[in-house]
Design a protein around this motif. Structure first.
Motif, PDB file in Angstrom:
ATOM      1  N   ARG A  26       0.737  -1.340   0.064  1.00 19.82           N
ATOM      2  CA  ARG A  26      -0.031   0.224   0.200  1.00 19.82           C
ATOM      3  C   ARG A  26       0.915   1.106  -0.002  1.00 19.82           C
ATOM      4  N   VAL A  27       2.216   1.144   0.028  1.00 19.65           N
ATOM      5  CA  VAL A  27       2.999   2.180   0.336  1.00 19.65           C
ATOM      6  C   VAL A  27       3.340   2.656  -1.304  1.00 19.65           C
ATOM      7  N   SER A  28       3.515   3.941  -1.590  1.00 20.63           N
ATOM      8  CA  SER A  28       3.662   4.493  -2.905  1.00 20.63           C
ATOM      9  C   SER A  28       4.884   4.251  -3.247  1.00 20.63           C
ATOM     10  N   PRO A  29       5.337   3.824  -4.613  1.00 15.41           N
ATOM     11  CA  PRO A  29       6.804   4.085  -5.035  1.00 15.41           C
ATOM     12  C   PRO A  29       7.710   5.281  -4.478  1.00 15.41           C
ATOM     13  N   GLU A  30       6.978   6.227  -4.349  1.00 16.17           N
ATOM     14  CA  GLU A  30       7.934   7.860  -4.063  1.00 16.17           C
ATOM     15  C   GLU A  30       8.264   7.085  -2.620  1.00 16.17           C
ATOM     16  N   VAL A  35       6.268   1.843  10.412  1.00 15.00           N
ATOM     17  CA  VAL A  35       6.901   1.105  10.768  1.00 15.00           C
ATOM     18  C   VAL A  35       8.153   1.762  11.213  1.00 15.00           C
ATOM     19  N   GLY A  36       8.848   1.744  12.416  1.00 15.80           N
ATOM     20  CA  GLY A  36      10.088   2.562  12.630  1.00 15.80           C
ATOM     21  C   GLY A  36      11.100   1.740  13.494  1.00 15.80           C
ATOM     22  N   GLU A  67      21.362   3.711  14.053  1.00 18.11           N
ATOM     23  CA  GLU A  67      20.781   4.244  12.984  1.00 18.11           C
ATOM     24  C   GLU A  67      19.173   3.925  12.907  1.00 18.11           C
ATOM     25  N   VAL A  68      18.403   5.046  12.803  1.00 17.44           N
ATOM     26  CA  VAL A  68      17.011   4.970  12.789  1.00 17.44           C
ATOM     27  C   VAL A  68      16.231   5.185  11.491  1.00 17.44           C
ATOM     28  N   ALA A  69      15.152   4.641  11.292  1.00 16.75           N
ATOM     29  CA  ALA A  69      14.532   4.769  10.213  1.00 16.75           C
ATOM     30  C   ALA A  69      12.820   4.506  10.126  1.00 16.75           C
ATOM     31  N   PHE A  70      12.069   5.151   9.187  1.00 14.70           N
ATOM     32  CA  PHE A  70      10.983   4.831   9.312  1.00 14.70           C
ATOM     33  C   PHE A  70      10.220   4.900   8.062  1.00 14.70           C
ATOM     34  N   LEU A  71       9.143   4.317   8.012  1.00 12.56           N
ATOM     35  CA  LEU A  71       8.221   4.352   6.878  1.00 12.56           C
ATOM     36  C   LEU A  71       6.714   4.319   7.075  1.00 12.56           C
ATOM     37  N   VAL A  72       5.640   5.266   6.549  1.00 10.51           N
ATOM     38  CA  VAL A  72       4.480   5.268   6.905  1.00 10.51           C
ATOM     39  C   VAL A  72       3.653   5.236   5.708  1.00 10.51           C
ATOM     40  N   GLU A  73       2.339   4.613   5.897  1.00  7.22           N
ATOM     41  CA  GLU A  73       1.882   4.458   4.566  1.00  7.22           C
ATOM     42  C   GLU A  73       1.268   5.814   4.231  1.00  7.22           C
ATOM     43  N   ASP A  74       1.230   5.859   2.902  1.00  5.34           N
ATOM     44  CA  ASP A  74       1.045   7.171   2.504  1.00  5.34           C
ATOM     45  C   ASP A  74      -0.435   7.899   2.945  1.00  5.34           C
ATOM     46  N   SER A  75      -1.488   7.009   3.059  1.00  5.17           N
ATOM     47  CA  SER A  75      -2.546   7.387   3.538  1.00  5.17           C
ATOM     48  C   SER A  75      -2.671   7.906   5.008  1.00  5.17           C
TER      49      SER A  75
END
Length: 907
Positions: free
Chosen positions: A46-50, A93-94, A105-113
């Motif tokens: 569900r996450v966009s390519p961008e 997700v973080g 090292e820290v990183a995140f990804l959040v669903e676009d909506s």
């Protein structure tokens, strides 16, 4: 997918939390698990390519089996990952991966909506807290320069961020110590989220009542009737599978069948069916539930389980829940006009916000408000207070322009630490008046699940004072105080004028004022037949007098008169006065019609409420004085600067943490701190403990005296001896071996069992007043600090003051001056004035230690001798123990609830 369980550290359940996002919606945050693999794949699809490109710096259309293994299998120590979920779905997700012992090292990804709701912000908060627990000192994040959303998330967290651009990648490095700035950012977000969550419920543009039958006497029908008769301005729907309409309101088989949007659902179904309703409402996109149904925790263990499941389910799908077993909610604003409650009475619009945990008393309070002419802005009944609590409503009222005064009827306080923090802030802008039941029993009503507490009632009272809450003993007194605060300006001092047509009235006011620490600066007794004009002149003179801060007008009409003319004068004077005017007019409680100033914008269809500058009336002079005294006390508290925290340059919290960890090593149940460990721990916070040598023989005592270069004290330290004024257990000014021999022989002859006396030798301290500064960790309240003069009389009389850390310098000063024995510090009967500033310094240091280190269950400076130029800590004791649950508002935002380790703590 099969996972080698041996590769994982024990799952950290205490990191699980229900959280509020910035728009007020709930979500669930927890450590990632191996069984999240399928959910992670669905999330990633569900996450966009961008967004994927910004996360991985390259096209990354899908996750491989190796990716899934690596992302979902972590050790919760060197590799930590959290997911945020809504229902069964992962929406964010973080993670962090340690680079070395101090850096990750820290990183995140959040669903676009879901972007823009603060998902990454709350993930960062919880990752930072996990990192601190695991010894991480700083985070590093690599971000593409055009990923401004993530850059702002990291920079806006309150940490000091250093950046470096290399090879087209921005490298951000920041320490994750819990700073005041980071704490301020976190609390600001908490306020915004909790306020917004209540705002979405109280200003709902569409409401569905679920569980409405055709029976006129049913709960559902009562809710619909009250909504209709209250003139609700939004869209109203009814859920009933067997009807097309009920009471003229469209009915649908299920909330999902309603064609339009539904923002709030009022639930009146049997308790067993409530869980299905949550799922239906979640599918419909409902923001909040108001559950009036009973059959939950108030019924016993089975009901508690049902309630826990209900709240967990609601939050997991993003819904807030008022109740269950509650009366409902009311908003009298003309553009809303919402009576989503079982109260047949909807008070007129006004400036007072009301929170009540009791449904039955809520009805009585609303009726009383209406009868007194005390208008209402909003009302929330929490019932079992399983989710929404008084803290949430305080967050809403703080910024609500329609609310000037806050009333709280509390049967329990689920999170006193957070309540104190919020109420202290709200009280600076709006008076908060509270009735707390269970004063003598400290009992908790059935259905309210809170942690146990050992805090004495005096400490609860102190918490209210510290927060600036006006605590009253009865509901009538709450109304008495509210009608003054809602209608008249705050008094600027304690000087009172009395104007009446009876000398007896003046005498009663004088007695009541003396008892309330008010001063009668002027008393005018007009004759029984005095004309209205004489009343006006006397009132104007009193108000104009520079020695008067408030006026009490009393009138009892002579036979065959109504007092209408005098009432007109009192009302007119009260409307134009810049000082508070109260009355005992005809013995009437509330604001009689004759003394009312019309409300600014009266709503059509409501009984008229008294507007600002109306003159409140009290049935007796004593009641008027009590209300005025409460207002004076609040005005004094609000006018004092809130105080600032003291910043100490010589404390070392990291050293303190290390010492506590050492003391806890290998101790599952905790341990008493030995002399050396205690001295080191206190020293890490700048508290010097006078050196002590424990001795069991005369020879050891002489050796100790020599080691201290003499001028020492020999004393017994056994508990049974320290508090016996009839026993001489101390020998002072021991200067040589002969003195020590005489002291030893004398004390051992006085004490029955010298071997158990606990003799010690200490250097002499300067003379002074002995005081005790103590601290302990309470399961409900968190850290508590107390102060009192040392000795049995103070303990027996309960002359001890309390505060909840963190403390400001003003808190420490008040703590010292609040005890009844405080004159001993300020030259009582010609004694030397002691250096109170040194005492306050010790209090602030101990409070900071206790606030930083919850594992220190008790740390008491049992004997501090305070003199004119010194404050010597002569005796101390401490105990450490593992902390099962983190404090509820410690370093991260979280709602108490079934998915968190604070499962039994109300928010």
């Amino acid at each position: 997918m099969r996972v080698d369980a041996a590769r994982q550290t024990q799952y950290p359940a205490h990191w699980e939390a229900d959280v509020l996002l910035l728009d007020g919606g709930a979500a669930r945050l927890r450590p990632i698990r191996p069984d999240d693999a399928d959910r992670l794949v669905a999330f990633y699809s569900r996450v966009s390519p961008e967004s994927k490109y910004k996360r991985f710096f390259a096209p990354y259309p899908s996750l491989s089996e190796r990716d899934l293994e690596r992302f979902t299998t972590v050790d919760h120590r060197n590799r930590v990952a959290f997911v945020v979920t809504l229902g069964p779905d992962i929406v964010g997700v973080g993670r962090y991966d340690k680079v070395d012992e101090a850096e990750a090292e820290v990183a995140f990804l959040v669903e676009d909506s879901q972007q823009g709701r603060g998902v990454a912000q709350v993930l960062l908060e919880h990752l930072a807290q996990a990192g601190r627990e695991r010894g991480v000192a700083r985070f590093v994040a690599e971000v593409l320069p055009d990923n401004t959303r993530m850059t702002h998330t990291l920079r806006d967290a309150g940490y000091s961020v250093a950046d470096d651009l290399a090879d087209g990648v921005l490298r951000l490095v920041f320490p994750i110590d819990h700073t005041e700035t980071a704490a301020g950012v976190m609390l600001s977000r908490e306020h915004r989220a909790e306020k917004r969550s209540m705002e979405r419920i109280l200003t709902a543009a569409s409401v569905a009542v679920i569980g409405v039958s055709r029976r006129e006497d049913s709960v559902g029908r009562a809710l619909v009737r009250n909504l209709v008769l209250g003139g609700y301005r939004g869209r109203l729907y009814v859920v009933n599978p067997a009807a097309d309409a009920i009471a003229g309101v469209p009915a649908y088989p299920n909330v999902r069948d309603i064609p339009d949007r539904v923002e709030v659902a009022i639930v009146a179904v049997p308790a067993q069916a409530a869980h299905d309703v949550v799922l239906d409402c979640a599918a419909k996109g409902v923001h909040g539930l108001v559950v009036v149904s009973s059959g939950f925790a108030e019924t016993g263990e089975e009901g508690r389980v049902r309630q826990r499941r209900l709240v967990g389910l609601a939050r997991s799908y993003g819904l807030r829940l008022v109740g269950p077993n509650c009366l409902g909610i009311i908003n009298t604003a003309a553009e809303v006009s919402l009576n989503a409650s079982l109260s047949p009475v909807m008070p007129p619009p006004g400036r007072v916000g009301l929170f009540s945990q009791s449904a039955a008393l809520g009805v009585a309070i609303l009726e009383t408000m209406t009868r007194r002419g005390l208008g209402l802005s909003t009302f929330v009944s929490a019932g079992n207070r399983a989710d929404v609590s008084g803290n949430d409503v305080l967050q809403y009222w703080e910024d609500d322009d329609a609310t000037d005064v806050v009333l709280l009827y509390l049967e329990s306080i689920g999170n006193p630490r957070k309540f104190s923090r919020i109420a202290r802030r709200v009280g600076r802008r709006k008076p908060v008046v509270a009735v707390k039941s269970g004063r003598t029993t400290q009992g908790v009503p059935v259905g309210h699940t809170v942690r146990s507490t050992v805090v004495p009632q005096s400490a609860v009272d102190a918490m209210f004072r510290q927060a600036g809450v006006i605590r009253v003993d009865t509901l009538d007194e709450m109304m008495d105080v509210a009608q003054l605060l809602a209608h008249q300006p705050l008094p600027q001092g304690r000087r009172v004028a009395v104007v009446g047509n009876s000398e007896a009235l003046g005498l009663l006011v004088a007695d009541a004022a003396a008892a309330a620490d008010l001063t009668v600066a002027r008393s005018v007794a007009l004759g029984a037949e005095s004309a209205a004009e004489e009343f006006e002149q006397a009132l104007d003179d009193a108000i104009g007098a520079p020695t008067v801060d408030a006026v009490i007008a009393g009138f009892t009409p002579p036979p065959n008169t109504t007092g209408t003319a005098v009432a007109g004068i009192v009302a007119a004077v009260g409307e134009r006065s810049d000082k508070p005017v109260v009355s005992t007019f005809l013995g009437a409680p509330g604001v009689p019609e004759l003394l009312r100033v019309p409300a600014d914008s009266p709503a059509t269809g409501f009984a008229a409420a008294a507007g600002r500058r109306s003159v409140p009336s009290y049935p007796t002079p004593e009641a008027a004085v009590r209300a005025l005294a409460r207002a004076v006390g609040h005005a004094e508290w609000a006018s004092r600067p809130p105080g600032l925290p003291r910043v100490f340059d010589d404390i070392d919290p990291r050293r303190g943490r290390s010492l506590v960890d050492q003391a806890l090593a290998g101790s599952a149940n905790g341990a008493e701190l030995g002399d050396d460990a205690l001295r080191e721990l206190l020293a890490s916070y700048g508290i010097a403990l006078t050196p002590t040598a424990r001795v069991s023989s005369l020879a050891e005592a002489i050796t100790a005296g020599e080691a201290f270069s003499w001028d020492v004290v020999l004393k017994a330290t056994a508990e049974r001896l320290r508090h016996r004024p009839d026993l001489a257990h101390v020998w002072r000014s021991v200067d040589d071996a002969d003195d020590m021999t005489a002291a030893w022989r004398s004390l051992t002859q006085l004490i029955d069992d010298p071997a158990e006396a606990g003799f010690v030798v200490q250097p002499m301290a300067a003379p002074g007043v002995p005081v005790t500064i103590a601290s302990f960790e309470d399961a409900l309240f968190g850290p508590i600090v107390s102060f009192g003069v040392a000795g049995a009389p103070s303990e027996l009389l309960g002359d001890v003051s309390y505060r909840i850390p963190p403390l400001t310098q003003a808190d420490a000063a008040n703590l010292v001056r609040e005890v009844r024995a405080a004159p001993l510090f300020f030259g009582y009967r010609g004694a030397e004035v002691v250096d109170v500033g040194l005492v306050e310094d010790l209090i602030l240091r101990l409070a900071q230690l206790k606030d930083d280190l919850p594992e220190v269950q008790e740390l008491n400076l049992d004997l501090v001798l305070v003199g004119a130029r010194s404050a010597a800590v002569l005796r101390a004791a401490g105990r450490v123990a593992p902390v099962g649950d983190a404090r509820s508002d410690w370093f991260t935002r979280r709602l108490a609830g079934p998915s968190s380790s604070t499962d039994t703590l109300a928010n």
